[in-house]
Design a protein around this motif. Structure first.
Motif, PDB file in Angstrom:
ATOM      1  N   HIS A 165       0.842  -1.203   0.000  1.00  0.00           N
ATOM      2  CA  HIS A 165       0.000   0.000   0.000  1.00  0.00           C
ATOM      3  C   HIS A 165       0.867   1.238   0.000  1.00  0.00           C
ATOM      4  N   CYS A 166       1.544   1.464  -1.119  1.00  0.00           N
ATOM      5  CA  CYS A 166       2.503   2.555  -1.194  1.00  0.00           C
ATOM      6  C   CYS A 166       2.533   3.088  -2.617  1.00  0.00           C
ATOM      7  N   GLY A 167       2.579   4.400  -2.758  1.00  0.00           N
ATOM      8  CA  GLY A 167       2.653   4.932  -4.107  1.00  0.00           C
ATOM      9  C   GLY A 167       2.609   6.438  -4.169  1.00  0.00           C
ATOM     10  N   PHE A 168       2.841   6.926  -5.392  1.00  0.00           N
ATOM     11  CA  PHE A 168       2.853   8.363  -5.635  1.00  0.00           C
ATOM     12  C   PHE A 168       1.481   8.847  -6.102  1.00  0.00           C
ATOM     13  N   ILE A 169       1.063   9.951  -5.514  1.00  0.00           N
ATOM     14  CA  ILE A 169      -0.187  10.596  -5.903  1.00  0.00           C
ATOM     15  C   ILE A 169       0.154  12.018  -6.327  1.00  0.00           C
ATOM     16  N   ALA A 170      -0.185  12.393  -7.541  1.00  0.00           N
ATOM     17  CA  ALA A 170       0.122  13.743  -8.016  1.00  0.00           C
ATOM     18  C   ALA A 170      -1.055  14.680  -7.752  1.00  0.00           C
ATOM     19  N   ILE A 171      -0.758  15.825  -7.157  1.00  0.00           N
ATOM     20  CA  ILE A 171      -1.772  16.862  -6.990  1.00  0.00           C
ATOM     21  C   ILE A 171      -1.519  17.921  -8.051  1.00  0.00           C
ATOM     22  N   VAL A 172      -2.473  18.073  -8.956  1.00  0.00           N
ATOM     23  CA  VAL A 172      -2.261  18.898 -10.136  1.00  0.00           C
ATOM     24  C   VAL A 172      -3.349  19.962 -10.238  1.00  0.00           C
ATOM     25  N   GLY A 173      -2.945  21.147 -10.629  1.00  0.00           N
ATOM     26  CA  GLY A 173      -3.919  22.222 -10.836  1.00  0.00           C
ATOM     27  C   GLY A 173      -3.205  23.550 -10.969  1.00  0.00           C
ATOM     28  N   ARG A 174      -3.877  24.500 -11.570  1.00  0.00           N
ATOM     29  CA  ARG A 174      -3.287  25.837 -11.737  1.00  0.00           C
ATOM     30  C   ARG A 174      -3.106  26.485 -10.360  1.00  0.00           C
ATOM     31  N   PRO A 175      -2.316  27.552 -10.300  1.00  0.00           N
ATOM     32  CA  PRO A 175      -2.119  28.229  -9.012  1.00  0.00           C
ATOM     33  C   PRO A 175      -3.443  28.700  -8.411  1.00  0.00           C
ATOM     34  N   ASN A 176      -3.502  28.664  -7.090  1.00  0.00           N
ATOM     35  CA  ASN A 176      -4.602  29.238  -6.329  1.00  0.00           C
ATOM     36  C   ASN A 176      -5.875  28.394  -6.244  1.00  0.00           C
ATOM     37  N   VAL A 177      -5.844  27.169  -6.758  1.00  0.00           N
ATOM     38  CA  VAL A 177      -7.053  26.333  -6.652  1.00  0.00           C
ATOM     39  C   VAL A 177      -7.180  25.704  -5.267  1.00  0.00           C
ATOM     40  N   GLY A 178      -6.056  25.670  -4.493  1.00  0.00           N
ATOM     41  CA  GLY A 178      -6.115  25.116  -3.144  1.00  0.00           C
ATOM     42  C   GLY A 178      -5.258  23.881  -2.919  1.00  0.00           C
ATOM     43  N   LYS A 179      -4.237  23.698  -3.761  1.00  0.00           N
ATOM     44  CA  LYS A 179      -3.393  22.501  -3.654  1.00  0.00           C
ATOM     45  C   LYS A 179      -2.682  22.408  -2.300  1.00  0.00           C
ATOM     46  N   SER A 180      -2.080  23.519  -1.874  1.00  0.00           N
ATOM     47  CA  SER A 180      -1.346  23.489  -0.605  1.00  0.00           C
ATOM     48  C   SER A 180      -2.294  23.278   0.572  1.00  0.00           C
ATOM     49  N   THR A 181      -3.449  23.903   0.501  1.00  0.00           N
ATOM     50  CA  THR A 181      -4.437  23.749   1.567  1.00  0.00           C
ATOM     51  C   THR A 181      -4.890  22.294   1.660  1.00  0.00           C
ATOM     52  N   LEU A 182      -5.120  21.679   0.512  1.00  0.00           N
ATOM     53  CA  LEU A 182      -5.512  20.270   0.495  1.00  0.00           C
ATOM     54  C   LEU A 182      -4.405  19.383   1.038  1.00  0.00           C
ATOM     55  N   LEU A 183      -3.176  19.670   0.603  1.00  0.00           N
ATOM     56  CA  LEU A 183      -2.040  18.880   1.067  1.00  0.00           C
ATOM     57  C   LEU A 183      -1.943  18.896   2.590  1.00  0.00           C
ATOM     58  N   ASN A 184      -2.110  20.075   3.168  1.00  0.00           N
ATOM     59  CA  ASN A 184      -2.039  20.172   4.621  1.00  0.00           C
ATOM     60  C   ASN A 184      -3.139  19.368   5.292  1.00  0.00           C
ATOM     61  N   ARG A 185      -4.292  19.291   4.664  1.00  0.00           N
ATOM     62  CA  ARG A 185      -5.384  18.457   5.180  1.00  0.00           C
ATOM     63  C   ARG A 185      -5.027  16.981   5.081  1.00  0.00           C
ATOM     64  N   LEU A 186      -4.415  16.601   3.965  1.00  0.00           N
ATOM     65  CA  LEU A 186      -4.145  15.187   3.705  1.00  0.00           C
ATOM     66  C   LEU A 186      -3.009  14.636   4.559  1.00  0.00           C
ATOM     67  N   VAL A 187      -1.993  15.428   4.756  1.00  0.00           N
ATOM     68  CA  VAL A 187      -0.825  14.897   5.468  1.00  0.00           C
ATOM     69  C   VAL A 187      -0.599  15.565   6.813  1.00  0.00           C
ATOM     70  N   GLY A 188      -1.233  16.693   7.046  1.00  0.00           N
ATOM     71  CA  GLY A 188      -0.993  17.411   8.283  1.00  0.00           C
ATOM     72  C   GLY A 188       0.320  18.144   8.216  1.00  0.00           C
ATOM     73  N   GLN A 189       0.411  19.262   8.906  1.00  0.00           N
ATOM     74  CA  GLN A 189       1.603  20.095   8.817  1.00  0.00           C
ATOM     75  C   GLN A 189       2.873  19.353   9.253  1.00  0.00           C
ATOM     76  N   LYS A 190       2.708  18.501  10.276  1.00  0.00           N
ATOM     77  CA  LYS A 190       3.882  17.833  10.844  1.00  0.00           C
ATOM     78  C   LYS A 190       4.508  16.858   9.866  1.00  0.00           C
ATOM     79  N   LEU A 191       3.661  16.244   9.055  1.00  0.00           N
ATOM     80  CA  LEU A 191       4.160  15.214   8.155  1.00  0.00           C
ATOM     81  C   LEU A 191       4.652  15.767   6.824  1.00  0.00           C
ATOM     82  N   SER A 192       4.273  16.997   6.524  1.00  0.00           N
ATOM     83  CA  SER A 192       4.595  17.490   5.194  1.00  0.00           C
ATOM     84  C   SER A 192       6.072  17.865   5.078  1.00  0.00           C
TER      85      SER A 192
END
Ligand code: GDP
Ligand code: MG
Length: 167
Positions: A1-28
């Motif tokens: 259960h291991c793999g790469f997931i790409a988060i793709v989108g133009r600037p300002n759609v919320g990629k960083s905000t989503l990332l912080n939700r998915l991994v939490g600040q500590k893990l990022s």
């Protein structure tokens, strides 16, 4: 259960905000390094026996126009084969030509892609995506379509579930 997931989108759609939700600040483990590698690792989620490595894939990234031409030829080949799933993030309140460009590249890549319609908390005021949905659906098939709010955490659990299914 291991793999790469790409988060793709133009600037300002919320990629960083989503990332912080998915991994939490500590893990990022974010990196500001330019595209010296195939993928720029943005964060890792190691909960519940899974290892989801969230990456920023330069060839599919609209901000890095110079590498796009080079990588486009390689799309759907070696540079992208280790991506299990693409999360294509759009802003439900604002569709732009840049979104269209990302969509076209994703369609060419033929990678399994989930359409994440972000900022639904603001969609009542403004829903710009609607007139473009038909065009979206005609260009590529999505594994799933999830309306969500990275800011408020709405449906982030649904995104996690889909990601884990693909690991
Ligand atoms: P990125 O450039 O794609 O990484 O986007 P960011 O994560 O930096 O977000 C861009 C802006 O959109 C920021 O002001 C965020 O607070 C905002 N944002 C992100 N997600 C949401 C959401 O679900 N709802 C709303 N209303 N704003 C959001
Ligand atoms: Mg960002």
């Amino acid at each position: 259960h291991c793999g790469f997931i790409a988060i793709v989108g133009r600037p300002n759609v919320g990629k960083s905000t989503l990332l912080n939700r998915l991994v939490g600040q500590k893990l990022s483990i974010t990196s500001r390094k330019p595209q010296t590698t195939r993928h720029r690792i943005m964060g890792v989620d190691t909960r519940d026996g899974y290892q989801a490595v969230y990456v920023d894939t330069p060839g599919l990234h609209i901000e890095e126009k110079r590498t796009i031409n080079r990588l486009m030829n390689r799309a759907a080949s070696s540079s992208l084969t280790d991506v299990e799933l693409v999360l294509f993030l759009v802003d439900g309140t604002l569709w732009t030509p840049d979104d269209e460009m990302v969509l076209n590249k994703l369609a060419k890549s033929q990678l399994p892609t989930v359409l994440l319609v972000n900022k639904v908390d603001n969609v009542k005021e403004k829903y710009d995506l609607f007139p473009h949905l038909e065009a979206l659906a005609s260009k590529m098939e999505f594994v799933d379509v999830v309306p969500m709010s990275a800011k408020h955490g709405t449906n982030v659990d649904a995104v996690e579930k889909i990601v884990r299914k693909h690991l």
